[in-house]
Design a protein around this motif. Sequence first.
Motif, PDB file in Angstrom:
ATOM      1  N   UNK A  62       0.838  -1.209   0.000  1.00  0.00           N
ATOM      2  CA  UNK A  62       0.000   0.000   0.000  1.00  0.00           C
ATOM      3  C   UNK A  62       0.870   1.254   0.000  1.00  0.00           C
ATOM      4  N   UNK A  63       1.901   1.263   0.831  1.00  0.00           N
ATOM      5  CA  UNK A  63       2.735   2.462   0.946  1.00  0.00           C
ATOM      6  C   UNK A  63       3.427   2.755  -0.384  1.00  0.00           C
ATOM      7  N   UNK A  64       4.021   1.750  -0.984  1.00  0.00           N
ATOM      8  CA  UNK A  64       4.731   2.024  -2.244  1.00  0.00           C
ATOM      9  C   UNK A  64       3.758   2.374  -3.365  1.00  0.00           C
ATOM     10  N   UNK A  65       2.616   1.694  -3.395  1.00  0.00           N
ATOM     11  CA  UNK A  65       1.665   1.961  -4.469  1.00  0.00           C
ATOM     12  C   UNK A  65       1.052   3.358  -4.349  1.00  0.00           C
ATOM     13  N   UNK A  66       0.701   3.727  -3.136  1.00  0.00           N
ATOM     14  CA  UNK A  66       0.000   5.002  -2.956  1.00  0.00           C
ATOM     15  C   UNK A  66       0.931   6.194  -2.820  1.00  0.00           C
ATOM     16  N   UNK A  67       2.135   5.987  -2.304  1.00  0.00           N
ATOM     17  CA  UNK A  67       2.987   7.152  -2.037  1.00  0.00           C
ATOM     18  C   UNK A  67       4.227   7.208  -2.918  1.00  0.00           C
ATOM     19  N   UNK A  68       4.608   6.109  -3.509  1.00  0.00           N
ATOM     20  CA  UNK A  68       5.845   5.994  -4.291  1.00  0.00           C
ATOM     21  C   UNK A  68       7.087   6.234  -3.425  1.00  0.00           C
ATOM     22  N   UNK A  69       6.963   6.098  -2.110  1.00  0.00           N
ATOM     23  CA  UNK A  69       8.138   6.167  -1.240  1.00  0.00           C
ATOM     24  C   UNK A  69       8.642   4.729  -1.069  1.00  0.00           C
ATOM     25  N   UNK A  70       9.944   4.491  -1.287  1.00  0.00           N
ATOM     26  CA  UNK A  70      10.447   3.126  -1.111  1.00  0.00           C
ATOM     27  C   UNK A  70      10.217   2.651   0.322  1.00  0.00           C
ATOM     28  N   UNK A  71       9.795   1.417   0.458  1.00  0.00           N
ATOM     29  CA  UNK A  71       9.469   0.881   1.789  1.00  0.00           C
ATOM     30  C   UNK A  71      10.103  -0.495   1.959  1.00  0.00           C
ATOM     31  N   UNK A  72      10.824  -0.652   3.063  1.00  0.00           N
ATOM     32  CA  UNK A  72      11.389  -1.967   3.410  1.00  0.00           C
ATOM     33  C   UNK A  72      10.658  -2.482   4.637  1.00  0.00           C
ATOM     34  N   UNK A  73      10.593  -3.788   4.755  1.00  0.00           N
ATOM     35  CA  UNK A  73       9.981  -4.389   5.942  1.00  0.00           C
ATOM     36  C   UNK A  73      10.986  -5.364   6.506  1.00  0.00           C
ATOM     37  N   UNK A  74      11.232  -5.267   7.790  1.00  0.00           N
ATOM     38  CA  UNK A  74      12.241  -6.155   8.346  1.00  0.00           C
ATOM     39  C   UNK A  74      11.812  -6.716   9.697  1.00  0.00           C
ATOM     40  N   UNK A  75      12.168  -7.954   9.927  1.00  0.00           N
ATOM     41  CA  UNK A  75      11.944  -8.542  11.242  1.00  0.00           C
ATOM     42  C   UNK A  75      12.746  -7.726  12.245  1.00  0.00           C
ATOM     43  N   UNK A  76      12.089  -7.300  13.305  1.00  0.00           N
ATOM     44  CA  UNK A  76      12.758  -6.443  14.284  1.00  0.00           C
ATOM     45  C   UNK A  76      13.983  -7.139  14.872  1.00  0.00           C
ATOM     46  N   UNK A  77      13.917  -8.450  15.010  1.00  0.00           N
ATOM     47  CA  UNK A  77      15.027  -9.183  15.627  1.00  0.00           C
ATOM     48  C   UNK A  77      16.275  -9.214  14.748  1.00  0.00           C
ATOM     49  N   UNK A  78      16.114  -8.932  13.461  1.00  0.00           N
ATOM     50  CA  UNK A  78      17.256  -8.933  12.538  1.00  0.00           C
ATOM     51  C   UNK A  78      17.816  -7.525  12.324  1.00  0.00           C
TER      52      UNK A  78
ATOM     53  N   UNK B 292      -2.791   1.352   6.432  1.00  0.00           N
ATOM     54  CA  UNK B 292      -3.433   1.994   5.284  1.00  0.00           C
ATOM     55  C   UNK B 292      -3.608   3.486   5.557  1.00  0.00           C
ATOM     56  N   UNK B 293      -3.988   3.821   6.786  1.00  0.00           N
ATOM     57  CA  UNK B 293      -4.167   5.238   7.141  1.00  0.00           C
ATOM     58  C   UNK B 293      -2.855   5.998   7.016  1.00  0.00           C
ATOM     59  N   UNK B 294      -1.782   5.407   7.508  1.00  0.00           N
ATOM     60  CA  UNK B 294      -0.476   6.073   7.414  1.00  0.00           C
ATOM     61  C   UNK B 294      -0.089   6.240   5.943  1.00  0.00           C
ATOM     62  N   UNK B 295      -0.328   5.224   5.152  1.00  0.00           N
ATOM     63  CA  UNK B 295      -0.003   5.300   3.722  1.00  0.00           C
ATOM     64  C   UNK B 295      -0.780   6.431   3.051  1.00  0.00           C
ATOM     65  N   UNK B 296      -2.067   6.520   3.370  1.00  0.00           N
ATOM     66  CA  UNK B 296      -2.883   7.590   2.782  1.00  0.00           C
ATOM     67  C   UNK B 296      -2.371   8.954   3.219  1.00  0.00           C
ATOM     68  N   UNK B 297      -2.029   9.028   4.497  1.00  0.00           N
ATOM     69  CA  UNK B 297      -1.539  10.290   5.046  1.00  0.00           C
ATOM     70  C   UNK B 297      -0.249  10.717   4.353  1.00  0.00           C
ATOM     71  N   UNK B 298       0.673   9.780   4.206  1.00  0.00           N
ATOM     72  CA  UNK B 298       1.943  10.108   3.561  1.00  0.00           C
ATOM     73  C   UNK B 298       1.707  10.531   2.115  1.00  0.00           C
ATOM     74  N   UNK B 299       0.829   9.812   1.451  1.00  0.00           N
ATOM     75  CA  UNK B 299       0.517  10.138   0.050  1.00  0.00           C
ATOM     76  C   UNK B 299      -0.083  11.527  -0.053  1.00  0.00           C
ATOM     77  N   UNK B 300      -1.053  11.771   0.816  1.00  0.00           N
ATOM     78  CA  UNK B 300      -1.758  13.049   0.780  1.00  0.00           C
ATOM     79  C   UNK B 300      -0.827  14.201   1.148  1.00  0.00           C
ATOM     80  N   UNK B 301      -0.020  14.001   2.191  1.00  0.00           N
ATOM     81  CA  UNK B 301       0.789  15.127   2.669  1.00  0.00           C
ATOM     82  C   UNK B 301       1.918  15.455   1.701  1.00  0.00           C
TER      83      UNK B 301
END
Length: 369
Positions: A70-86, A169-178
Amino acid sequence: EKGGYASFMLKEIAEQPKAVADTLLGRIDAEGRLSLDEVRISPSELREADKVVIVACGTAFHAGLIAKYAIEHWTRIPCEVELASEFRYRDPILDPRTLVIAISQSGETMDTLMALRHAREQGAKVLAICNTNGSTIPRESDAVLYTHAGPEVAVASTKAFLTQLVACYLVALYLGQSRGTKWGDEVRAVVRDLSRIAGAVEEVLTTMEPVRELARSLKDKKTVLFLGRHVGYPVALEGALKLKELAYMHAEGFAAGELKHGPIALIEEDLPVVVVVPSPRGRSVLHDKIVSNIQEIRARGARTIVIAEEGDEAVAPYADHLIRVPVTPTLLQPLVATVPLQVFACELATARGNEVDQPRNLAKSVTVE
Ligand code: F6R
């Protein structure tokens, strides 16, 4: 206090429509403007983020994997997801323009806390998505968006997961909108779709009896595989995690496109394989590919358990068991597709005589690294 349910888990599964609605309530206007609960970073700092890094564990990590789409599609900001333990052990690249999102139901998970501390030490800004008011993770973050799932008592996370998705989703929309992206109409459409989603979750919950029956019939199986693509892939991972932790069965989630690169060798006569099918609208290429995956595994004897949208007829001939979910936009499908997997794991665990609220070896909040 279980309100007539046999377990907290069943109660919390049933509470999901309300949890989703409460998490949306008053949060976002038609233009996609979001009100965060606590903000200790300036809107411009949030706006200027040039990279998003999500850190979380377990089920919250799966919410993060879905959020990336959602974040990359709606905002075009690169997004990584990582296990916190790593995360902090690999010397991640972080600076003041990195927005780190820490997702945690309890707000006390040590791995996630250590990851966010590391991020802040490197100058990154941290936004917490959390279900527990005043817990450590939100206290140590720069901004907070609380999920309003209410207390989650069962060890296995259910309603918190759905609300984590909503918050993402809300954060993604917010980032996109702002960032002033040009998609005003699309924001309005997503806000409208989100406002209908609690009803869709409610609808899924009314159709779960065949899923329970199926789960009971599989209680003596050794392994169940889960396949998905796109946002259905993390849903498959979540379905497998639920089954491991509750039913103590071997379960694995795969990206359906990876089947031919190895996992298809596991397919044998009568092996239950759950397949999360993306909508035939929108991403029809993916839909067609997954239909051929279902055909391939069925030709090798798998017992196919197919989760597909209402009206998707193309999958029907290859489904030994067909579980319908309401029509939703592709990115929101996890909110409905996860529910049958929760019910499936809960019922299968119960049929095996397991204590679903307190699975062996697990604790509700993991405060050690
Ligand atoms: C799975 C489950 C765990 C948690 C994980 C993170 O059902 O409950 O995988 O999701 O331990 O916990 P929180 O969200 O409290 O940081």
